[in-house]
Design an enzyme around this catalytic site. Structure first.
Site, PDB file in Angstrom:
ATOM      1  N   LYS A 139      -9.285   4.714  -3.559  1.00 36.38           N
ATOM      2  CA  LYS A 139      -9.582   5.665  -2.490  1.00 36.38           C
ATOM      3  C   LYS A 139     -10.778   6.562  -2.779  1.00 36.38           C
ATOM      4  CE  LYS A 139      -7.586   5.559   0.764  1.00 36.38           C
ATOM      5  NZ  LYS A 139      -7.444   4.711   1.970  1.00 36.38           N
ATOM      6  N   SER A 143       1.299  -0.077  -5.811  1.00 31.16           N
ATOM      7  CA  SER A 143       0.736  -0.986  -4.798  1.00 31.16           C
ATOM      8  C   SER A 143       0.055  -2.198  -5.440  1.00 31.16           C
ATOM      9  CB  SER A 143      -0.240  -0.251  -3.878  1.00 31.16           C
ATOM     10  OG  SER A 143      -1.364   0.207  -4.594  1.00 31.16           O
TER      11      SER A 143
HETATM   12  N1  PMP Z   1      -2.851   1.554  -2.856  1.00 31.94           N
HETATM   13  C1  PMP Z   1      -2.842   2.884  -3.069  1.00 31.94           C
HETATM   14  C2  PMP Z   1      -2.265   3.378  -4.368  1.00 31.94           C
HETATM   15  C3  PMP Z   1      -3.336   3.756  -2.106  1.00 31.94           C
HETATM   16  O1  PMP Z   1      -3.323   5.089  -2.333  1.00 31.94           O
HETATM   17  C4  PMP Z   1      -3.835   3.227  -0.892  1.00 31.94           C
HETATM   18  C5  PMP Z   1      -4.390   4.141   0.157  1.00 31.94           C
HETATM   19  N2  PMP Z   1      -3.459   4.816   0.928  1.00 31.94           N
HETATM   20  C6  PMP Z   1      -3.812   1.840  -0.698  1.00 31.94           C
HETATM   21  C7  PMP Z   1      -3.326   1.032  -1.708  1.00 31.94           C
HETATM   22  C8  PMP Z   1      -4.221   1.204   0.611  1.00 31.94           C
HETATM   23  O2  PMP Z   1      -5.572   1.206   0.861  1.00 31.94           O
HETATM   24  P1  PMP Z   1      -6.140   1.304   2.356  1.00 31.94           P
HETATM   25  O3  PMP Z   1      -5.882   2.707   2.827  1.00 31.94           O
HETATM   26  O4  PMP Z   1      -7.584   1.026   2.204  1.00 31.94           O
HETATM   27  O5  PMP Z   1      -5.434   0.324   3.213  1.00 31.94           O
END
Ligand code: PMP
Length: 332
Positions: free
Chosen positions: A43, A279
């Site tokens: 991010k 994630s």
């Molecule tokens: N993984 C983490 C740890 C995140 O903080 C985020 C952002 N919210 C994402 C994945 C997803 O990325 P995006 O917002 O670009 O879909």
């Protein structure tokens, strides 16, 4: 390497070959090491892309205020970009995030507003509260106040198109066959999908959805409908088609449970020496599913979004894991 500004350290992350995922799939699976960004997550790119765009459009004044609703990582990225550029930052966050993210934001000097977790349709939802806060400040002070609005602000995906997609293509010498990742705002998947497809239409893009999210159903049958129980993962999972997602080019969809995700994260600590955040576990499981579908020998890339350090309360907390019926690493 010598640098004069922390902002220059955002992006240009390495592509890391993942040993265990490659072995079990018969493909070459790579993770983009986004945890190596200075704010510790993917991010940082969103934060920088949005601020650069706002500066170009003259939406922020020198010394001005930035407001954002975030699950944490965008806030951390914004905190470092705003500090380095001398803007003030106010962050609205749901109180379901791990405490460590709140502590980082407070310790970086951002003003933190915690709200109860509410669905997007509710006026108390953190994204809506942050938008209103920006308006209220602007009305009260008469000074331009910039709401970053990462879910709807297209500067989010465009910066991934410009940087993340191009880096992946160049780092694989144009030989990448497939890409997959999970969705929060949709900035990463949209930017990477648009960027890679513009370089080679044949590259397959997969959405990897966590449990409790609605994107698997959206990309499978056109309706964003929740699948499975609420996930313990953070920053991913989406119930609606955000503005960023409207431009996304997805060919396939995969579904990953928290159990699969946690098993993968603990495995990767021991097999690959990678200490990844929640994630990333979903993303690597998705990359293996895409690899198995595409067949042996293919080159698949995913995102290693952040590391495990912020998630001790969940990942290495026996009582928590037991209460959620999740696997417990044997060294705990
Ligand atoms: N993984 C983490 C740890 C995140 O903080 C985020 C952002 N919210 C994402 C994945 C997803 O990325 P995006 O917002 O670009 O879909």
């Amino acid at each position: 390497m010598i640098t004069s500004n922390v902002i220059e350290l955002i992006g240009n992350t390495p592509l890391i070959k993942l040993k265990y995922p490659s072995e079990v799939s018969g493909c070459e699976i790579y993770g983009k090491g986004e945890f190596m960004n200075p704010g510790g997550s993917v991010k940082d790119r969103t934060a920088l892309g949005i601020i650069l765009d706002a500066e170009k459009k003259k939406l922020i004044e020198p010394g001005g205020t930035v407001v954002e609703g975030t699950f944490g990582n965008t806030g951390i990225g914004l905190a470092l970009v705003c500090n380095a550029k001398k803007y003030n930052l106010k962050v609205v966050m749901p109180n379901t995030t791990v405490e460590s993210k709140r502590d980082i934001l407070k310790n970086m000097g951002a003003e933190l507003h915690l709200v109860d977790a509410k669905p997007y349709a509710d006026p108390g939802n953190y994204q809506r509260v942050s938008k209103k806060l920006a308006l209220d400040i602007e009305n009260k002070t008469g000074k331009k106040t910039f709401w970053a609005g990462q879910f709807e602000n297209l500067a989010n995906y465009k910066y991934h198109e410009l940087t993340t997609a191009k880096e992946i293509f160049d780092q694989t010498n144009g030989t990448v066959d497939g890409f997959t990742c999970a969705i929060g705002t949709g900035g990463t998947i949209t930017g990477v999908s648009v960027g890679l497809k513009s370089l080679n239409k044949k590259i397959i893009i997969g959405c990897t959805d966590s449990q409790g999210s609605s994107m698997y159903n959206y990309f499978t049958n056109g309706t964003p409908e929740k699948k499975g129980d609420e996930s313990i993962t953070e920053g991913i999972g989406q119930a609606r088609v955000t503005k960023n997602l409207e431009n996304c080019e997805v060919d396939k969809s995969f579904y990953v449970t928290d159990k699969e995700c946690m098993e993968m994260l603990y495995k990767l600590i021991k097999t690959d020496g990678l200490f990844l955040g929640l994630s990333s576990g979903v993303n690597v499981c998705g990359a293996i599913k895409l690899a198995k579908e595409m067949g042996p020998g293919k080159k698949i890339v995913t995102i290693l979004c952040d590391d495990a350090n912020k998630y001790y309360d969940k990942m290495f907390n026996k009582d928590f894991l037991q209460s959620k019926n999740l696997p417990i690493p044997d060294w705990l």
